[in-house]
Every structure is written in structure tokens, then in C-alpha cells.
Design a protein around this motif. Structure first.
Motif, PDB file in Angstrom:
ATOM      1  N   HIS A  56     -30.460  53.749 -28.619  1.00  0.00           N
ATOM      2  CA  HIS A  56     -31.010  55.106 -29.184  1.00  0.00           C
ATOM      3  C   HIS A  56     -32.020  55.283 -30.876  1.00  0.00           C
ATOM      4  CE1 HIS A  56     -31.069  59.099 -29.226  1.00  0.00           C
ATOM      5  NE2 HIS A  56     -30.593  59.761 -28.511  1.00  0.00           N
ATOM      6  N   ASN A  98     -26.941  60.281 -22.580  1.00  0.00           N
ATOM      7  CA  ASN A  98     -27.448  62.066 -22.395  1.00  0.00           C
ATOM      8  C   ASN A  98     -25.626  62.772 -22.112  1.00  0.00           C
ATOM      9  OD1 ASN A  98     -28.207  64.462 -21.376  1.00  0.00           O
ATOM     10  ND2 ASN A  98     -29.892  63.044 -22.539  1.00  0.00           N
ATOM     11  N   ARG A  99     -25.905  63.571 -20.993  1.00  0.00           N
ATOM     12  CA  ARG A  99     -25.176  65.294 -20.866  1.00  0.00           C
ATOM     13  C   ARG A  99     -24.444  64.877 -19.781  1.00  0.00           C
ATOM     14  NH1 ARG A  99     -29.741  66.314 -23.460  1.00  0.00           N
ATOM     15  NH2 ARG A  99     -29.053  67.266 -25.835  1.00  0.00           N
ATOM     16  N   PHE A 137     -34.918  67.466 -32.769  1.00  0.00           N
ATOM     17  CA  PHE A 137     -34.415  68.304 -33.747  1.00  0.00           C
ATOM     18  C   PHE A 137     -33.925  68.052 -34.466  1.00  0.00           C
ATOM     19  CE2 PHE A 137     -32.796  68.370 -29.033  1.00  0.00           C
ATOM     20  CZ  PHE A 137     -32.245  69.572 -28.943  1.00  0.00           C
ATOM     21  N   GLN A 163     -34.778  57.819 -20.716  1.00  0.00           N
ATOM     22  CA  GLN A 163     -35.167  59.659 -21.365  1.00  0.00           C
ATOM     23  C   GLN A 163     -35.851  59.538 -22.292  1.00  0.00           C
ATOM     24  OE1 GLN A 163     -32.682  62.197 -20.668  1.00  0.00           O
ATOM     25  NE2 GLN A 163     -33.328  63.450 -22.055  1.00  0.00           N
ATOM     26  N   TYR A 185     -34.750  55.876 -32.358  1.00  0.00           N
ATOM     27  CA  TYR A 185     -36.158  56.291 -32.744  1.00  0.00           C
ATOM     28  C   TYR A 185     -37.195  55.975 -33.250  1.00  0.00           C
ATOM     29  CZ  TYR A 185     -33.306  60.700 -32.654  1.00  0.00           C
ATOM     30  OH  TYR A 185     -32.259  61.290 -32.653  1.00  0.00           O
ATOM     31  N   GLU A 195     -35.019  56.096 -24.206  1.00  0.00           N
ATOM     32  CA  GLU A 195     -33.613  55.575 -23.648  1.00  0.00           C
ATOM     33  C   GLU A 195     -33.395  55.077 -22.446  1.00  0.00           C
ATOM     34  OE1 GLU A 195     -31.394  58.771 -24.849  1.00  0.00           O
ATOM     35  OE2 GLU A 195     -32.708  59.671 -26.202  1.00  0.00           O
ATOM     36  N   TYR A 231     -37.471  61.773 -25.213  1.00  0.00           N
ATOM     37  CA  TYR A 231     -37.370  62.580 -26.399  1.00  0.00           C
ATOM     38  C   TYR A 231     -38.767  62.768 -27.471  1.00  0.00           C
ATOM     39  CZ  TYR A 231     -34.843  64.976 -30.562  1.00  0.00           C
ATOM     40  OH  TYR A 231     -33.733  65.670 -30.977  1.00  0.00           O
ATOM     41  N   LEU A 278     -30.539  71.874 -20.842  1.00  0.00           N
ATOM     42  CA  LEU A 278     -30.496  70.562 -20.909  1.00  0.00           C
ATOM     43  C   LEU A 278     -29.931  69.465 -19.430  1.00  0.00           C
ATOM     44  CD1 LEU A 278     -31.760  69.365 -24.375  1.00  0.00           C
ATOM     45  CD2 LEU A 278     -33.549  70.118 -22.764  1.00  0.00           C
ATOM     46  N   ASP A 315     -38.205  66.193 -23.596  1.00  0.00           N
ATOM     47  CA  ASP A 315     -37.112  65.945 -24.191  1.00  0.00           C
ATOM     48  C   ASP A 315     -36.456  65.569 -22.217  1.00  0.00           C
ATOM     49  OD1 ASP A 315     -33.747  64.972 -24.359  1.00  0.00           O
ATOM     50  OD2 ASP A 315     -33.531  67.334 -25.618  1.00  0.00           O
ATOM     51  N   PRO A 358     -28.323  61.331 -35.733  1.00  0.00           N
ATOM     52  CA  PRO A 358     -28.540  62.188 -35.013  1.00  0.00           C
ATOM     53  C   PRO A 358     -28.448  60.912 -33.707  1.00  0.00           C
ATOM     54  CG  PRO A 358     -30.276  61.681 -36.548  1.00  0.00           C
ATOM     55  CD  PRO A 358     -29.713  61.532 -37.228  1.00  0.00           C
ATOM     56  N   TYR A 359     -27.438  59.725 -33.697  1.00  0.00           N
ATOM     57  CA  TYR A 359     -28.147  58.242 -32.958  1.00  0.00           C
ATOM     58  C   TYR A 359     -28.641  57.449 -32.964  1.00  0.00           C
ATOM     59  CZ  TYR A 359     -25.116  61.586 -30.521  1.00  0.00           C
ATOM     60  OH  TYR A 359     -23.922  62.740 -30.191  1.00  0.00           O
ATOM     61  N   LEU A 404     -22.101  64.780 -24.603  1.00  0.00           N
ATOM     62  CA  LEU A 404     -23.319  63.919 -25.306  1.00  0.00           C
ATOM     63  C   LEU A 404     -22.955  63.023 -25.768  1.00  0.00           C
ATOM     64  CD1 LEU A 404     -26.677  64.530 -25.425  1.00  0.00           C
ATOM     65  CD2 LEU A 404     -25.530  65.279 -27.631  1.00  0.00           C
ATOM     66  N   HIS A 405     -23.675  62.076 -24.972  1.00  0.00           N
ATOM     67  CA  HIS A 405     -23.673  60.678 -25.531  1.00  0.00           C
ATOM     68  C   HIS A 405     -22.378  59.909 -25.656  1.00  0.00           C
ATOM     69  CE1 HIS A 405     -27.844  60.399 -25.848  1.00  0.00           C
ATOM     70  NE2 HIS A 405     -27.867  61.279 -26.532  1.00  0.00           N
TER      71      HIS A 405
END
Ligand code: GLA
Length: 388
Positions: free
Chosen positions: A222, A122-123, A330, A324, A224, A352, A326, A253, A287, A111-112, A147-148
Motif C-alpha cells: 500500500h 480492501n473491503r 482521504f 486498485q 502512496y 495496489e 486510489y 465502495l 478508488d 492510512p496504510y 477493510l484491509h
């Protein structure tokens, strides 16, 4: 850009030969090596094989260490930061980013985690935008949206890498050529991302890009973060975001285009707040893109994240206009991560630094269009320290 890249490649070659030579000398302990044996950290950059992709491509991993023992491992696949070891208040090192022990995890289900994201972080709504009268259709990989960077974004390609050593820092420069039409984007885009760690305990990520046709570009990192070293979720982390406004989103989103004030809402992190204190009031969790009050690495602090249990603090400064936040909504605990650890919802959080999502469809947002002949430059600094 090309000239600079060649010059950098030549410099890297000299360095590689230098590293090779120092590797050959290993039988005779150097003063630095014996200092290390005595527990004194030294600045170093070394390269190892991390694994092979299903098609046989070799993936290398670079380990950067500074004089205080801070250590970052970054691989050529996705230019992914695989681990980042930072001391806690008692000096004990802990890995503050989520990820996997082996390449396989990153290839199968990522998930990145730790990745460089592009061509557009992002989107982009419905994967469509108009530029100079032409309509472009991008790969759609998130519901009806892009996305991404699409199906095979910069997080899933193998980058070229050159190590660097300077007086106060060590680093690796990653380069990638994104071809005209890749994931639907116009123009060839040359991208360079330089990760460095300094003896001031900073992880610096600087980006450069140049294109031969006008194209949207939004590069970000990205990771986490979990400053408790993954020991528990991040709901007890304290966050400060230097942002009086954010960009509200719809169900998919996608920003509505509004820049809304955070004051009086659970979105307000202008004074430090624990992430868990108001998250239940935010549908789906955090998010959102925050509009930074000041995009300036010299004077503008974008974010401060602190874990009261370990004492670790991370401060982010950036030249980007947005960030961002987040909260790992998810993550569902289905994929075992490092050391078999199960990453449940909110086990890591992303900060981000970026331009705003869906900017190509919002003329009121800062432009993300890179014109031919121009060089995009962007810098984000993560500074680590501890407090009692
Ligand atoms: C970003 C997005 C999130 C999610 C994650 C990856 O941060 O804003 O919605 O897609 O990446 O899972």
C-alpha cells in the motif's frame, strides 16, 4: 512451507553472521567502502533500530541499496516501506513514497502508508462471508465493512525479518504467523513477503502464504507514490492502466459484482492520461479496482506511472488479476509527514495489485480462498527508469 522457512532462517543466520563480520571490519576501509567514499554506489543491506512500540517492542529498519544508488528502507512494523529513493532524469535521488520520519507517526496515524496489507486487502462487505456452509464474521473497521484485514491487520504487526544478498539483488524476507481466529479469519496462516531491489532498478515484492484451514487471502502493498518526490500533488502524473474493465462500486465502495467497460468513461487509462484531467468527473476521486487484461509478470504490463517534471517512470507488472487505483482522496493535510510536509488530498496515489475487493461474496470473481495444503504465490515488480 515450514521446511522452506526453516531453511531460509538458517541461510539468513549465515548471512547475519556474514554481515556482523563485515560490520566488525569497518575500521579498515574495504575496496567497496572506498568505492562508496568516491561516490560509487554498491549493493548493500544493513539493519538499524528504528524505534520502539509503546509496549517496548523493538522495531528494526533494513536499508537496501543497489549499484545505481537506488535505496529502499523497510521496517519490521507492518513490513512497511518507509522510503524509496529513486534518481530523476538528472540523477538526483528523491523519495517517491509518502510516510513519516519516525515510528511514532506510523503507530499513531497511518492510512496504510507503505504497508503490507492482509489477511484481506480492501473491503469485505459487512465483514461477513460464507465458506463451506459456515458464516464468518470479521472485525468491522470501515463503516459497516471490513477493510484491509481489520482493526489490527498485517500493517500493524511486527514481522520477523531475514536479510538476503544475491548476485544481482539485495532483499529482506519478512515472515508472520497469523493465528486462527485473528480478526475473525479461519485458520493459522503463515505469510512470507520478500522485498528485493535489483541492479536493474526493480523493487520486487513476492508473497507466499499457507494455511491449515480454508481462508480468504488477498495480500497487497500500500505505498502512496509521488514520483515528484512529494514536491507537489499527483494530479499531473500520467497513468496508463492495462485494463479494459473495472469493478464499479456502491456508496460504501463495495463492488456491485459487475465488470464494466472503461471505454468512453473517465475511468479509461488504457492510453496514458494525466490523473487530474478527468478526476472531477469521478465522484470522490479514483478508488477503484481495475480488471487487468493480462496478469503475467513476464509479458503483461499492468500500469505505467510517469511524472513529466522529474522524468521518473514506474512500471508495474504482476501475477495478480486486479489493481486498485486510489488517488489519495482521504488525505486531508492534517498529519505532517516526512520533513514536516503536509500531505493534502491527492498528494500520493496507490496502485495496489490484488484480487478483487469483496471476492468472498462474489462467486463470479477469481477466488481468493486458499485451501490447506496449497501455497499461495504472488509477485509484483515495480521497475523504475527516467525519460527526457
Ligand atoms: C484503499 C481503499 C481506500 C482507502 C485506502 C486507505 O486503497 O481502496 O478506499 O481505504 O485504502 O485510506
Amino acid at each position: 512451507m515450514r521446511k522452506t522457512m526453516f531453511r531460509a532462517m538458517a541461510a539468513a543466520l549465515v548471512l547475519i553472521i556474514g554481515f556482523g563480520l563485515s560490520a566488525c571490519k569497518k575500521e579498515k576501509p574495504t575496496p567497496a567502502a572506498s568505492a562508496e567514499a568516491n561516490g560509487v554506489a554498491k549493493m548493500d543491506v544493513k539493519k538499524d533500530l528504528f524505534g520502539r512500540l509503546p509496549d517496548g517492542t523493538q522495531v528494526e529498519i533494513y536499508t537496501l541499496s543497489n549499484m545505481n544508488g537506488l535505496k529502499a528502507r523497510i521496517m519490521t512494523y507492518g513490513a512497511i516501506l518507509v522510503s524509496l529513493e529513486v534518481p530523476d532524469r538528472s540523477g538526483r535521488l528523491g523519495d517517491v513514497v509518502l510516510g513519516y520520519d519516525a515510528l511514532d507517526g506510523y503507530v499513531k496515524n497511518n492510512p496504510y502508508f507503505g504497508a503490507i496489507v492482509g489477511r484481506y486487502g480492501n473491503r469485505i462487505a459487512k465483514g461477513r462471508f460464507t465458506l463451506d456452509g459456515a458464516v464468518y464474521k470479521l472485525a468491522v473497521n470501515n463503516g459497516e465493512n471490513h477493510l484491509h484485514g481489520g482493526l489490527k491487520g498485517f500493517d500493524k504487526v511486527v514481522w520477523d525479518a531475514q536479510p538476503r544478498m544475491e548476485s544481482n539483488s539485495v532483499g529482506v524476507k519478512f515472515t508472520y504467523l497469523s493465528r486462527d481466529g485473528e480478526e475473525g479469519y479461519p485458520g493459522n496462516l503463515e505469510v512470507a513477503v520478500l522485498y528485493t531491489i535489483t541492479n536493474d532498478d526493480e523493487l520486487r515484492i513476492s508473497y507466499e502464504a499457507a494455511a491449515d484451514k480454508a481462508t480468504p487471502v488477498n495480500l497487497t502493498h500500500h505505498s502512496y507514490f509521488n514520483l515528484a518526490g512529494g514536491a507537489r500533488d499527483i494530479l499531473g502524473h500520467e497513468l496508463m492502466l492495462a485494463a479494459d474493465r473495472y469493478t464499479p462500486v456502491d456508496q460504501g465502495l463495495i463492488p456491485t459484482g459487475e465488470l464494466a467497460p472503461v471505454k468512453g468513461t473517465p475511468m479509461d487509462f488504457t492510453t496514458p492520461m494525466t490523473i487530474g484531467s478527468r478526476i472531477a468527473k469521478v465522484e470522490g476521486g479514483y478508488d477503484h479496482n481495475y480488471v487487468l487484461n493480462k496478469a503475467d509478470v513476464a509479458t503483461g504490463l499492468a500500469a505505467r506511472l510517469a511524472d513529466p517534471t522529474s522524468g521518473r517512470v514506474m512500471e508495474i507488472t504482476t501475477t495478480e488479476p486486479g489493481i486498485q487505483f486510489y488517488s489519495g482522496n482521504f488525505l486531508d493535510g492534517t498529519i505532517p509527514g516526512k520533513g514536516g510536509r503536509v500531505y493534502k488530498k491527492h498528494f500520493g496515489l496507490c496502485l495496489e495489485t490484488q484480487h478483487f475487493p469483496d471476492s468472498p461474496n462474489h462467486p463470479n470473481f477469481p477466488s481468493t480462498i486458499l485451501l490447506p495444503g496449497r501455497v499461495l504465490k504472488s509477485l509484483t515488480i515495480h521497475k523504475f527508469y527516467t525519460k527526457r
